[in-house]
Design a protein around this motif. Structure first.
Motif, PDB file in Angstrom:
ATOM      1  N   GLY A  89      -9.821   9.176  -4.063  1.00 30.36           N
ATOM      2  CA  GLY A  89      -8.815   9.054  -5.109  1.00 30.36           C
ATOM      3  C   GLY A  89      -8.431   7.606  -5.347  1.00 30.36           C
ATOM      4  O   GLY A  89      -9.170   6.670  -4.999  1.00 30.36           O
ATOM      5  N   GLU A  90      -7.269   7.388  -5.936  1.00 30.25           N
ATOM      6  CA  GLU A  90      -6.813   6.035  -6.253  1.00 30.25           C
ATOM      7  C   GLU A  90      -6.634   5.229  -4.958  1.00 30.25           C
ATOM      8  O   GLU A  90      -5.913   5.642  -4.053  1.00 30.25           O
ATOM      9  CB  GLU A  90      -5.502   6.082  -7.036  1.00 30.25           C
ATOM     10  N   SER A  91      -7.301   4.083  -4.884  1.00 32.52           N
ATOM     11  CA  SER A  91      -7.416   3.329  -3.635  1.00 32.52           C
ATOM     12  C   SER A  91      -7.171   1.845  -3.875  1.00 32.52           C
ATOM     13  O   SER A  91      -6.928   1.405  -5.006  1.00 32.52           O
ATOM     14  CB  SER A  91      -8.813   3.549  -3.041  1.00 32.52           C
ATOM     15  N   VAL A 147      -5.014   2.900   6.193  1.00 35.01           N
ATOM     16  CA  VAL A 147      -3.663   2.697   5.665  1.00 35.01           C
ATOM     17  C   VAL A 147      -2.878   1.858   6.664  1.00 35.01           C
ATOM     18  O   VAL A 147      -2.976   2.081   7.874  1.00 35.01           O
ATOM     19  CB  VAL A 147      -2.956   4.042   5.420  1.00 35.01           C
ATOM     20  N   ARG A 148      -2.113   0.899   6.166  1.00 38.15           N
ATOM     21  CA  ARG A 148      -1.237   0.092   7.001  1.00 38.15           C
ATOM     22  C   ARG A 148       0.187   0.178   6.460  1.00 38.15           C
ATOM     23  O   ARG A 148       0.430  -0.092   5.275  1.00 38.15           O
ATOM     24  CB  ARG A 148      -1.683  -1.367   7.015  1.00 38.15           C
ATOM     25  N   VAL A 149       1.103   0.557   7.328  1.00 37.46           N
ATOM     26  CA  VAL A 149       2.533   0.613   6.996  1.00 37.46           C
ATOM     27  C   VAL A 149       3.210  -0.376   7.944  1.00 37.46           C
ATOM     28  O   VAL A 149       3.273  -0.138   9.162  1.00 37.46           O
ATOM     29  CB  VAL A 149       3.094   2.031   7.174  1.00 37.46           C
ATOM     30  N   ARG A 151      -7.994   5.428  -0.051  1.00 38.04           N
ATOM     31  CA  ARG A 151      -8.269   4.539   1.083  1.00 38.04           C
ATOM     32  C   ARG A 151      -7.795   3.124   0.749  1.00 38.04           C
ATOM     33  O   ARG A 151      -7.556   2.774  -0.400  1.00 38.04           O
ATOM     34  CB  ARG A 151      -9.756   4.534   1.429  1.00 38.04           C
ATOM     35  N   ASN A 152      -7.664   2.327   1.826  1.00 34.33           N
ATOM     36  CA  ASN A 152      -7.230   0.928   1.687  1.00 34.33           C
ATOM     37  C   ASN A 152      -5.885   0.834   0.963  1.00 34.33           C
ATOM     38  O   ASN A 152      -5.767   0.258  -0.126  1.00 34.33           O
ATOM     39  CB  ASN A 152      -8.284   0.092   0.951  1.00 34.33           C
ATOM     40  N   ILE A 153      -4.872   1.382   1.589  1.00 38.65           N
ATOM     41  CA  ILE A 153      -3.514   1.359   1.045  1.00 38.65           C
ATOM     42  C   ILE A 153      -2.637   0.583   2.019  1.00 38.65           C
ATOM     43  O   ILE A 153      -2.627   0.859   3.224  1.00 38.65           O
ATOM     44  CB  ILE A 153      -2.974   2.780   0.838  1.00 38.65           C
ATOM     45  N   ARG A 154      -1.913  -0.394   1.491  1.00 42.25           N
ATOM     46  CA  ARG A 154      -1.049  -1.243   2.314  1.00 42.25           C
ATOM     47  C   ARG A 154       0.387  -1.158   1.781  1.00 42.25           C
ATOM     48  O   ARG A 154       0.628  -1.331   0.591  1.00 42.25           O
ATOM     49  CB  ARG A 154      -1.498  -2.705   2.257  1.00 42.25           C
ATOM     50  N   VAL A 186       0.761   4.973  -9.280  1.00 43.74           N
ATOM     51  CA  VAL A 186       0.145   3.665  -9.135  1.00 43.74           C
ATOM     52  C   VAL A 186      -1.354   3.875  -8.984  1.00 43.74           C
ATOM     53  O   VAL A 186      -1.798   4.719  -8.201  1.00 43.74           O
ATOM     54  CB  VAL A 186       0.746   2.893  -7.943  1.00 43.74           C
ATOM     55  N   PHE A 187      -2.140   3.113  -9.754  1.00 41.47           N
ATOM     56  CA  PHE A 187      -3.574   3.322  -9.822  1.00 41.47           C
ATOM     57  C   PHE A 187      -4.324   2.327  -8.930  1.00 41.47           C
ATOM     58  O   PHE A 187      -3.755   1.357  -8.438  1.00 41.47           O
ATOM     59  CB  PHE A 187      -4.046   3.212 -11.277  1.00 41.47           C
ATOM     60  N   GLY A 188      -5.609   2.593  -8.739  1.00 40.32           N
ATOM     61  CA  GLY A 188      -6.416   1.802  -7.837  1.00 40.32           C
ATOM     62  C   GLY A 188      -6.455   0.327  -8.203  1.00 40.32           C
ATOM     63  O   GLY A 188      -6.447  -0.053  -9.373  1.00 40.32           O
ATOM     64  N   GLY A 189      -6.501  -0.521  -7.171  1.00 39.35           N
ATOM     65  CA  GLY A 189      -6.594  -1.956  -7.364  1.00 39.35           C
ATOM     66  C   GLY A 189      -5.309  -2.631  -7.758  1.00 39.35           C
ATOM     67  O   GLY A 189      -5.319  -3.816  -8.115  1.00 39.35           O
ATOM     68  N   THR A 190      -4.188  -1.928  -7.684  1.00 37.20           N
ATOM     69  CA  THR A 190      -2.902  -2.462  -8.150  1.00 37.20           C
ATOM     70  C   THR A 190      -2.050  -2.924  -6.980  1.00 37.20           C
ATOM     71  O   THR A 190      -1.990  -2.271  -5.935  1.00 37.20           O
ATOM     72  CB  THR A 190      -2.139  -1.387  -8.937  1.00 37.20           C
ATOM     73  N   THR A 191      -1.379  -4.064  -7.167  1.00 38.45           N
ATOM     74  CA  THR A 191      -0.326  -4.511  -6.255  1.00 38.45           C
ATOM     75  C   THR A 191       1.015  -4.336  -6.950  1.00 38.45           C
ATOM     76  O   THR A 191       1.181  -4.775  -8.096  1.00 38.45           O
ATOM     77  CB  THR A 191      -0.525  -5.983  -5.871  1.00 38.45           C
ATOM     78  N   VAL A 192       1.953  -3.698  -6.274  1.00 36.01           N
ATOM     79  CA  VAL A 192       3.318  -3.558  -6.784  1.00 36.01           C
ATOM     80  C   VAL A 192       4.207  -4.459  -5.948  1.00 36.01           C
ATOM     81  O   VAL A 192       4.270  -4.323  -4.720  1.00 36.01           O
ATOM     82  CB  VAL A 192       3.802  -2.103  -6.713  1.00 36.01           C
TER      83      VAL A 192
END
Length: 519
Positions: A143-145, A200-202, A174-177, A105-111
């Motif tokens: 990296g991918e963020s 990061v937020r889990v 960075r900035n991974i949710r 999954v690449f940067g700026g993407t919502t899955v």
């Protein structure tokens, strides 16, 4: 549980979800031409409605050939959707999607996946990561963020895949949710690997079932925090530049057994890093650890950490804090947690089980500035709270009942403050102040029904203050002071218990009992 922060991708996600309340025909009529796709939507699986409509903001994996029937390999189709979906939302609708290697999954993407979407690993070291396998170019947090993953069942499939694997692998970003995901049946590794990541937020995730067929992964975590250390650590992608983790929060999550496998050894834990590369700003808040077989929460080399409001029930150990032998840890708050029914952890041959909340017993490195407050420890086959090799700690307001060892222990913890705790029915002392815990203060505690002594000062220790405590029960002594103690001040304690030997046994030198103390 903390509220997930607002995020542009999150807002897009909410707009997409809201569209699901509109019928397909009504949406087509209301949507301008630029917001429509030309392809006719594929039908969802029988009996399931499709909550998300295609559009410029949404890439549907079915438009790239994903089937979701649980048989066809959907790896290439999902990856094609992820490639197209950079900066957009990639939607995985209800169905079961086998994948045979790690998805990127690449940067700026919502899955976005649903509660009835299953992504099932059939091979490979992880289901999804924010890098390309073997690409070691990403450094630092660059990296991918800016990635959001919400929903879905991510099945690591330990029953059918013989290789160890992760559910999610995040490194050098960075900035991974990650919200509302369910990861089940991990073999050997982790539900979520966080390696050299920042912010990061889990949140509100379930981690169910762990398999260890070789019997050598008794330390694996559901959520693992590591530094980029190369071989022996994380090697899937990203440079081995020794970055640790920064600003990570795990909140509202569950770790426990699945239908086929027992719980994880640990809910959350970390590896230590080399000098100068500590994990900083980590928070483990309001989680539930159900039958974790080792330490439910284990902190290596944390600076500025919070472990708060977690419930740890059954299993082996509770919370362990300590440096990994390279650098000091500190500025850690452990508060408001409940721990009960723990069987103890035997980490090394010949060493007794540790405490339910255990600090600094890993090695000779030190911890600084620690607060252990307002926790409840009940019914554990070990000590309640033990603090080793720690400078400037406060142990306050805890309730410790029915533990097999001492209720609260200080060992080499100078200037410690132990106050306002309630300790009852311990297999040893209620409170122990031991070697080098100089100038410790033990005040205003309640100690009931200790097996040995209410408060014991032992080993080579100087200028300990024991005052204003209430000790009840039929222990051997209310207060016992060993021959190695010097300058102990004990005064104003209520020792109206039925002691088998006597209220005070003072073998120390230079003890003071005058309420006025030292002039």
């Amino acid at each position: 549980m903390t509220t997930p922060p607002h995020h542009p991708a999150r807002r897009n996600l909410l707009r997409v979800a809201a569209a699901g309340a509109v019928s397909a025909a009504g949406l087509a009529a209301a949507t301008p031409a630029w917001g429509r796709t030309t392809a006719a939507p594929a039908s969802p699986p029988p009996g399931l409605s499709d909550p998300v409509q295609r559009g410029d903001l949404v890439v549907d994996v079915r438009d790239h050939g994903a089937v979701g029937d649980g048989v066809a390999d959907d790896t290439a189709a999902i990856q094609a959707a992820l490639d197209e979906g950079r900066g957009r939302t990639v939607y995985i609708p209800p169905g079961t999607y086998p994948v045979s290697t790690m998805l990127t999954v690449f940067g700026g993407t919502t899955v976005l996946a649903t509660a009835t979407t299953v992504i099932r690993r059939t091979d490979g070291p992880s289901i999804v990561g924010n890098g390309v396998l073997g690409d070691m170019t990403a450094t630092g947090f660059d990296g991918e963020s800016d990635i959001v993953i919400q929903g879905g069942v991510w099945d690591v499939n330990a029953s059918n895949v013989a290789l160890n694997g992760n559910g999610f692998s995040f490194s050098h970003g960075r900035n991974i949710r990650v919200y509302d995901v369910r990861v089940r049946d991990v073999q050997g590794w982790h539900a979520m690997e966080l390696n050299a990541v920042e912010t990061v937020r889990v949140v509100n995730c379930r981690f169910e079932g762990f398999s260890d067929p070789q019997g050598n992964r008794q330390y694996s975590e559901a959520v693992h925090m590591d530094y980029a250390g190369g071989p022996g650590h994380f090697t899937l992608f990203g440079a081995p530049d020794f970055y640790g983790c920064k600003d990570v929060e795990v909140s509202g999550c569950y770790a426990g057994p699945s239908a086929d496998f027992p719980s994880y050894p640990r809910l959350v834990g970390s590896h230590g890093g080399p000098d100068g590369h500590q994990h900083t700003g980590l928070r483990v808040v309001s989680n539930y650890a159900d039958q974790c077989t080792e330490w439910a929460v284990r902190l290596y080399d944390w600076l500025d950490g919070v472990v708060q409001g977690n419930q740890i029930v059954g299993g082996g150990g509770g919370i362990q804090i300590g440096p990994a032998g390279v650098q000091t840890g500190g500025n850690v708050v452990v508060s408001g947690n409940t721990l009960r029914g723990l069987a103890g952890v035997q980490e090394a041959a010949g060493r007794p089980p540790d405490a339910a909340i255990c600090v600094g017993r890993l090695n000779n490195a030190r911890t600084h500035r620690l607060t252990v407050a307002d926790n409840v420890v009940e019914g554990v086959a070990m000590e309640g709270i033990s603090v080793y090799r720690t400078d400037g700690c406060v142990v306050s307001g805890n309730v410790v009942e029915d533990c097999e060892g001492a209720g609260i222990r200080l060992h080499d913890a100078p200037r410690a403050v132990v106050t306002s705790n309630a300790v009852a029915r311990t297999g040893g002392e209620s409170i122990v102040v031991a070697d080098a815990s100089n100038a410790a203060l033990v005040a205003q505690n309640r100690a009931d029904d200790a097996t040995a002594a209410g408060v014991r000062v032992t080993g080579t220790v100087a200028e300990v203050v024991v005052r204003g405590n209430v000790v009840r029960g039929d222990a051997a002594y209310g207060i016992a002071i060993g021959a190695g103690a010097t300058g102990t001040w004990h005064t104003g304690n209520d020792l109206r218990g039925g002691y088998t030997t006597g209220p005070v046994d003072d073998q120390g030198s230079g003890s003071l009992t005058d309420p006025a103390g030292v002039a």
